[in-house]
Design a protein around this motif. Sequence first.
Motif, PDB file in Angstrom:
ATOM      1  N   ASP A 206      37.383  34.164  48.415  1.00  0.00           N
ATOM      2  CA  ASP A 206      36.409  34.535  47.388  1.00  0.00           C
ATOM      3  C   ASP A 206      35.022  34.158  47.921  1.00  0.00           C
ATOM      4  OD1 ASP A 206      35.145  34.746  44.896  1.00  0.00           O
ATOM      5  OD2 ASP A 206      35.880  32.807  44.198  1.00  0.00           O
ATOM      6  N   LYS A 208      31.583  32.835  46.520  1.00  0.00           N
ATOM      7  CA  LYS A 208      31.068  32.298  45.254  1.00  0.00           C
ATOM      8  C   LYS A 208      29.553  32.360  45.132  1.00  0.00           C
ATOM      9  CE  LYS A 208      34.794  29.944  43.229  1.00  0.00           C
ATOM     10  NZ  LYS A 208      35.712  29.357  44.208  1.00  0.00           N
ATOM     11  N   GLY A 220      30.431  33.419  39.332  1.00  0.00           N
ATOM     12  CA  GLY A 220      31.864  33.534  39.066  1.00  0.00           C
ATOM     13  C   GLY A 220      32.612  34.084  40.267  1.00  0.00           C
ATOM     14  N   TYR A 263      46.397  28.761  40.046  1.00  0.00           N
ATOM     15  CA  TYR A 263      45.495  29.173  41.129  1.00  0.00           C
ATOM     16  C   TYR A 263      45.043  27.907  41.826  1.00  0.00           C
ATOM     17  CZ  TYR A 263      40.542  30.690  42.259  1.00  0.00           C
ATOM     18  OH  TYR A 263      39.310  30.939  42.803  1.00  0.00           O
ATOM     19  N   GLU A 277      39.886  22.900  43.467  1.00  0.00           N
ATOM     20  CA  GLU A 277      40.091  22.986  42.011  1.00  0.00           C
ATOM     21  C   GLU A 277      41.388  23.729  41.755  1.00  0.00           C
ATOM     22  OE1 GLU A 277      37.531  25.745  39.993  1.00  0.00           O
ATOM     23  OE2 GLU A 277      37.816  27.274  41.536  1.00  0.00           O
ATOM     24  N   ASN A 279      42.897  26.471  38.840  1.00  0.00           N
ATOM     25  CA  ASN A 279      42.604  27.298  37.675  1.00  0.00           C
ATOM     26  C   ASN A 279      43.929  27.689  37.045  1.00  0.00           C
ATOM     27  OD1 ASN A 279      39.738  27.324  37.892  1.00  0.00           O
ATOM     28  ND2 ASN A 279      39.932  28.737  39.607  1.00  0.00           N
ATOM     29  N   ARG A 281      44.825  30.504  35.602  1.00  0.00           N
ATOM     30  CA  ARG A 281      44.842  31.951  35.349  1.00  0.00           C
ATOM     31  C   ARG A 281      44.512  32.659  36.649  1.00  0.00           C
ATOM     32  NH1 ARG A 281      39.699  32.350  37.132  1.00  0.00           N
ATOM     33  NH2 ARG A 281      38.646  30.382  36.766  1.00  0.00           N
ATOM     34  N   GLY A 283      42.433  34.580  39.351  1.00  0.00           N
ATOM     35  CA  GLY A 283      41.021  34.471  39.720  1.00  0.00           C
ATOM     36  C   GLY A 283      40.351  35.834  39.694  1.00  0.00           C
ATOM     37  N   ASP A 284      39.078  35.808  39.426  1.00  0.00           N
ATOM     38  CA  ASP A 284      38.273  37.026  39.411  1.00  0.00           C
ATOM     39  C   ASP A 284      37.109  36.774  40.365  1.00  0.00           C
ATOM     40  OD1 ASP A 284      36.680  39.175  38.796  1.00  0.00           O
ATOM     41  OD2 ASP A 284      36.910  38.994  36.627  1.00  0.00           O
ATOM     42  N   PRO A 285      36.972  37.506  41.460  1.00  0.00           N
ATOM     43  CA  PRO A 285      37.491  38.829  41.769  1.00  0.00           C
ATOM     44  C   PRO A 285      38.704  38.896  42.697  1.00  0.00           C
ATOM     45  CG  PRO A 285      35.677  38.389  43.251  1.00  0.00           C
ATOM     46  CD  PRO A 285      35.866  37.147  42.406  1.00  0.00           C
ATOM     47  N   GLU A 286      39.330  37.769  43.090  1.00  0.00           N
ATOM     48  CA  GLU A 286      40.436  37.864  44.056  1.00  0.00           C
ATOM     49  C   GLU A 286      41.571  38.751  43.552  1.00  0.00           C
ATOM     50  OE1 GLU A 286      38.958  35.091  42.919  1.00  0.00           O
ATOM     51  OE2 GLU A 286      39.528  33.352  44.111  1.00  0.00           O
TER      52      GLU A 286
HETATM   53  N1  GLY Z   1      37.029  33.562  41.722  1.00  0.00           N
HETATM   54  C1  GLY Z   1      36.865  32.298  41.135  1.00  0.00           C
HETATM   55  C2  GLY Z   1      37.494  32.150  39.834  1.00  0.00           C
HETATM   56  O1  GLY Z   1      38.123  33.045  39.324  1.00  0.00           O
HETATM   57  O2  GLY Z   1      37.379  31.072  39.281  1.00  0.00           O
END
Ligand code: GLY
Length: 421
Positions: A206, A208, A220, A263, A277, A279, A281, A283-286
Amino acid sequence: MRVLVIGSGAREHALLLGLAHDPAVTALACAPGNAGTAALAESYGVDVTAPASVAALAGEWRADLVVIGPEVPLVAGAADAVRAAGIACFGPSAAAARIEGSKAFAKEIMRDTHVPTAHAEIVDNPARLDSALGRFGPTWVVKDDGLAAGKGVVVTPDLAAARAHAMTLLEAGHPVLLESYLDGPEASLFCLVDGGTVVPLLPAQDFKRVGDGDSGPNTGGMGAYAPLPWASPDLAAEVVDRIVQPVVDELARRGTPFTGLLYAGLALTSSGPQVIEFNCRFGDPETQAVLALLRTPLAGLLHATATGTLAAHGRLDWAPGYAVTVVIAAEGYPGRPRTGDVITGAEADGVLHAGTRRRDDGAIVSSGGRVLSVVGTGPTLESARADAYRKVAQVHLPGSHHRTDIALLAVRGDVGIPATR
Ligand code: GLY
Ligand code: AMP
């Protein structure tokens, strides 16, 4: 299978595209959605911060599966409310979502499972800030201990800038997390988790920062690609073994099993993968890049995850080659974005929508910071990248900006894990 997707980003658009290709799906809905998701799914309004309204919509619409995209409803307990209504849900409980919602909780889990991560200290009293800053550096990492959509983090070699960010957070009443700096390229590994079984997806990277060459503030995410030609073929297995499975087992042991997508945001350092980190859920945009390569029917896969039957699910089937996604952002993003601009070319193949809405006269207009996520694919990373940028050139949004260097270093062979010192 009737599938309801919660969210309104390009991640949700990518999920809906995958779901629409699964022959098991008989109906799709999205709430609140955007102009792009409305072409694939029925649209409903919903307050994503109110678990009861998400569960009520799922019940009224007679959903067989609810897929919750963003972290905010998950941390608020939307998955708990949907499951309590007797409907299968892809997404963790509020208790398990704390792995993203509280960085301090994530650190505690990692400490208990011996998962490698940056050393961290929490500062909640301004009087302790300077001595704490003195224990870090020469690059400072200052984070907001809470949900900040990737924007609460400042990484800087400038002590004054680190201090200023920490003070802003403290004055707003937020505890500050200081971390040691992890060097090495970053990777995102998405894992499907059904409470116990872990199935990794293709590793992705990603971007950032807002500007080319990783300049400017964090966002994001401005683009991504998958898989990683420079990484070891064993990366996913190693990360599952050393990092994700121990964390999943610990959450289950504590009586708060994780169901959905975990994630792992990683730094691939000279001493191995370390967690930046977690997450709770996709990831956006991966996701837009990763799902572009997934051939396994998506609804069946997410349903198996939601119902604890991943171990019985067959191996994942991936298209060969690569996918690259480039985010087109509105003027002003990641600050206050300009909205209401007419977009042309937004209905082409590979153009996923985030901050868009359809005006009464039928025009598609911008309505958020990250507006579109354009996906290219190809047999090589170079060809996938060229495909993505060819499509970006066909979209027009006044004042917009995008990075021109997504996946460029990887194409040039210039990404590498630092040598062991
Ligand atoms: N691409 C980073 C996120 O979804 O947190
Ligand atoms: P986070 O919100 O924790 O994902 O942080 C956002 C971004 O800041 C990450 O993707 C990294 O690029 C950077 N970052 C966060 N923590 C560290 C760290 N300890 N060392 C180096 N970079 C970091």
